[in-house]
Design a protein around this motif. Structure first.
Motif, PDB file in Angstrom:
ATOM      1  N   SER A   1       1.086  -1.094   0.141  1.00  0.00           N
ATOM      2  CA  SER A   1       0.047  -0.129   0.160  1.00  0.00           C
ATOM      3  C   SER A   1       0.768   1.326  -0.010  1.00  0.00           C
ATOM      4  O   SER A   1       1.836   1.497   0.990  1.00  0.00           O
ATOM      5  N   HIS A   2       0.736   2.148  -1.004  1.00  0.00           N
ATOM      6  CA  HIS A   2       1.552   3.308  -1.181  1.00  0.00           C
ATOM      7  C   HIS A   2       0.680   4.282  -0.565  1.00  0.00           C
ATOM      8  O   HIS A   2       0.301   5.390  -1.147  1.00  0.00           O
ATOM      9  N   THR A   3       0.701   4.241   0.744  1.00  0.00           N
ATOM     10  CA  THR A   3      -0.390   5.241   1.749  1.00  0.00           C
ATOM     11  C   THR A   3       0.269   6.633   1.596  1.00  0.00           C
ATOM     12  O   THR A   3      -0.370   7.527   1.523  1.00  0.00           O
ATOM     13  N   GLY A   4       1.633   6.747   1.598  1.00  0.00           N
ATOM     14  CA  GLY A   4       2.194   8.106   1.443  1.00  0.00           C
ATOM     15  C   GLY A   4       1.794   8.921   0.061  1.00  0.00           C
ATOM     16  O   GLY A   4       1.310  10.059   0.179  1.00  0.00           O
ATOM     17  N   GLU A   5       1.862   8.127  -0.859  1.00  0.00           N
ATOM     18  CA  GLU A   5       1.258   8.670  -2.164  1.00  0.00           C
ATOM     19  C   GLU A   5      -0.090   9.082  -2.235  1.00  0.00           C
ATOM     20  O   GLU A   5      -0.516   9.984  -2.886  1.00  0.00           O
ATOM     21  N   MET A   6      -0.865   8.373  -1.546  1.00  0.00           N
ATOM     22  CA  MET A   6      -2.198   8.435  -1.645  1.00  0.00           C
ATOM     23  C   MET A   6      -2.545   9.740  -0.938  1.00  0.00           C
ATOM     24  O   MET A   6      -3.265  10.621  -1.086  1.00  0.00           O
ATOM     25  N   LEU A   7      -1.804  10.066   0.409  1.00  0.00           N
ATOM     26  CA  LEU A   7      -2.251  11.096   1.297  1.00  0.00           C
ATOM     27  C   LEU A   7      -1.666  12.196   0.309  1.00  0.00           C
ATOM     28  O   LEU A   7      -2.423  13.241   0.605  1.00  0.00           O
ATOM     29  N   ASN A   8      -0.499  12.152   0.018  1.00  0.00           N
ATOM     30  CA  ASN A   8       0.037  13.585  -0.703  1.00  0.00           C
ATOM     31  C   ASN A   8      -0.968  13.793  -1.836  1.00  0.00           C
ATOM     32  O   ASN A   8      -1.089  14.667  -2.125  1.00  0.00           O
TER      33      ASN A   8
END
Length: 146
Positions: free
Chosen positions: A55-62
């Motif tokens: 899960s690329h959570t950082g990318e999603m949040l950004n």
């Protein structure tokens, strides 16, 4: 929903040698985010486990911050490695089938304010401590403590 819960979990993390909080255990990583991610992946695979999803959570949040009215950048980067262990999962679910609520398991790698961290969510006392022990071993291996 699970991704949002993990994102919230990683937002409350601070650094220390290994900080145990109510929700997570975190180890600092001496190196880049990419090196930490590579190390976590190798530590998981080294246990004979298969990574089901990253899960690329950082990318999603950004990517979604502006759409939600926020300009706060929570992480430079943040990924969650999601996997399961048939052996450990069977053991903890035979002890209590409702331990299914804790599966699959995840280890996160995040970079915030120039510091890289590796961590995982804590689990309740009892049979789930075997899962927590597995995750701790993987995280410690990834940061070079084992």
């Amino acid at each position: 929903m699970r991704i949002l819960l993990w994102a919230g979990l990683t937002c409350v993390v601070t650094f220390g040698v290994a900080q145990a909080q109510d929700t997570s255990v975190v180890y600092p990583f001496d190196g880049s985010f990419d090196d930490a991610a590579f190390s976590v992946e190798n530590a998981i695979l080294g246990e004979g486990l298969v990574i089901d999803y990253v899960s690329h959570t950082g990318e999603m949040l950004n990517r979604t911050g502006g759409d939600l009215g926020s300009d706060v950048k929570l992480f430079e980067a943040a990924d969650i490695y999601v996997f399961c262990s048939a052996v450990v999962s069977r053991k903890v679910m035979e002890a209590d089938p409702m331990n299914i609520a804790h599966c699959p398991y995840g280890i996160f790698v995040a970079e915030r304010a120039g510091e890289v961290m590796v961590g995982y969510r804590t689990y309740p006392e009892g049979p789930m401590q075997e899962v927590q022990s597995l995750l701790d071993g993987i995280a410690r291996e990834a940061v070079g403590l084992e």
